[in-house]
Design an enzyme around this catalytic site. Structure first.
Site, PDB file in Angstrom:
ATOM      1  N   ARG A   1       0.798  -1.243   0.000  1.00  0.00           N
ATOM      2  CA  ARG A   1       0.000   0.000   0.000  1.00  0.00           C
ATOM      3  C   ARG A   1       0.832   1.296   0.000  1.00  0.00           C
ATOM      4  O   ARG A   1       0.391   2.312   0.532  1.00  0.00           O
ATOM      5  CB  ARG A   1      -0.983   0.042   1.192  1.00  0.00           C
TER       6      ARG A   1
ATOM      7  N   CYS B   1     -10.739  -0.556   3.036  1.00  0.00           N
ATOM      8  CA  CYS B   1     -10.125  -0.770   4.354  1.00  0.00           C
ATOM      9  C   CYS B   1      -9.641   0.558   4.937  1.00  0.00           C
ATOM     10  O   CYS B   1      -8.897   1.299   4.283  1.00  0.00           O
ATOM     11  CB  CYS B   1      -8.956  -1.734   4.240  1.00  0.00           C
TER      12      CYS B   1
ATOM     13  N   GLU C   1      -5.014   3.715   6.566  1.00  0.00           N
ATOM     14  CA  GLU C   1      -4.755   3.629   5.121  1.00  0.00           C
ATOM     15  C   GLU C   1      -5.485   4.776   4.403  1.00  0.00           C
ATOM     16  O   GLU C   1      -4.994   5.331   3.420  1.00  0.00           O
ATOM     17  CB  GLU C   1      -5.267   2.277   4.603  1.00  0.00           C
TER      18      GLU C   1
END
Ligand code: FAD
Length: 330
Positions: free
Chosen positions: A194, A242, A319
């Site tokens: 990520r 998420c 995130e």
């Protein structure tokens, strides 16, 4: 926004080949959460040249420049965001072309036979996944069901259990803070869970190395992955996917622990603050329901992170990108 701020930003953009909107409701209208504040200035450049000049002028005037992709991983604070927000939805930023050669030097991507696709950052990733699969070009089927612009997907190195976009990236073209065009490839380009190594403010295009394959098979794989995702995640609700990154297991194995499972184990599945709720289906999805504000979501994320730290000893890192007034990057 003060009239002085509006005046100084107006002078940066007024002679450029761009669409400009002041006080634009980007939170409610351009993010997947559908909540949050407005942008003082939203700019839709019509050409790469205009975007380069804009970037340079922002640097020279000390104005923060941010790029809004598909808004699928973004929360805009209720008080809105200052500086210039750029949205790459004009034709010049959505083009796709096939290159019959490989400039691929990255480890893992190296040596694949096939075509590279050069795609501009404003292109919808969902459309690209379908069109490449239909043409029989394999390599990004794993991105099925990930809502994103190509630029946003690269910035976040979006992906899932079958792979991430970085696995297919051969080169990335950017605009640096000085407004110059730069290309990252080879050792200059690194993708991790990520995140990617690019620090330039604007991702402009990406070259993806794809492999020729049976169109029926690639398309079938896209459908399979999408169905699997839809079965386990509340895709239709207003979320950003998420909310937290999966933390590393403490045993040093490099294994990731599911942040959703940790939130569940901390007893917070279904927990709400104001209009924001932690999904019953997937505890790492934070849902903006009726009347939710960005502050509700931020408070709920903070509550979940504290509960996981206190009860299970894991530190959760967000995130979701949060844009706030005055902050350089969110
Ligand atoms: C229902 C749902 C499911 C999801 N599932 C997944 C999943 O399976 N896997 C996954 O990884 N993610 C998932 N996400 C999160 C999201 O899809 C990804 O993070 C995606 O990469 C966001 O892309 P975007 O274009 O929407 O970026 P945005 O949300 O608009 O922006 C995210 C960040 O990227 C930056 N950015 C965007 N475009 C550019 C550009 N051209 N140049 C420089 N910076 C840029 C922004 O400034 C911001 O910092 C999901 C989200 C939703 C809503």
């Amino acid at each position: 926004m003060t009239s002085q701020t509006s005046g100084s930003v107006r002078s940066i953009v007024e002679d450029l080949d761009c669409e400009v909107e002041f006080d634009a409701p980007i939170g409610p209208e351009m993010t997947w959460y559908r909540v949050g504040g407005r942008a003082d200035v939203l700019v839709r450049p019509r050409s790469v040249e205009a975007l380069c000049i804009l970037t340079r002028r922002c640097r020279d005037s000390g104005t923060t420049i941010r790029v809004l992709g598909s808004g699928a991983n973004l929360l805009v604070a209720d008080e809105g965001v200052d500086g210039v927000v750029v949205h790459l939805d004009q034709h010049a930023f959505r083009e796709v072309s096939t290159i019959h050669r490989h400039r691929v030097h990255r480890a893992g991507v190296e040596g694949r036979a096939g075509d590279a696709v050069r795609v501009m950052a404003g292109k919808s990733l969902e459309q690209l996944v379908i069109s490449t699969a239909t043409q029989g070009l394999s390599g990004i089927e794993c991105m099925a069901g990930v809502p994103a612009s190509v630029g946003g997907a690269i910035r976040m190195n979006a992906g899932g259990k079958y792979g991430c976009i970085g696995d297919a990236v051969a080169a990335v073209g950017c605009i640096n803070v000085k407004g110059d065009l730069v290309v990252h490839e080879g050792n200059d380009l690194c993708f991790e869970y990520r995140r990617c190594s690019i620090i330039d403010p604007i991702i402009l295009w990406a070259e993806l190395a794809l492999t020729p394959a049976d169109p029926e098979k690639t398309h079938g794989r896209v459908k399979e992955i999408f169905a699997e995702k839809k079965a386990s995640q509340p895709m239709a609700a207003n979320s950003a996917g998420c909310a937290f990154r999966n933390p590393l297991a403490p045993d040093g194995s490099g294994r990731l622990i599911s942040a959703g499972e940790l939130i569940d184990r901390a007893g917070l599945k279904g927990y709400s603050i104001g209009g924001a709720t932690i999904s019953e289906r997937h505890a790492n999805f934070f849902i903006a329901g009726d009347g939710a504000t960005a502050s509700d979501l931020i408070e709920l994320m903070d509550r979940a992170a504290s509960a996981v730290a206190d009860r299970l000893g894991y530190e959760l890192v967000r995130e979701v990108v949060v844009w706030r007034r005055g902050a350089h990057v969110g």
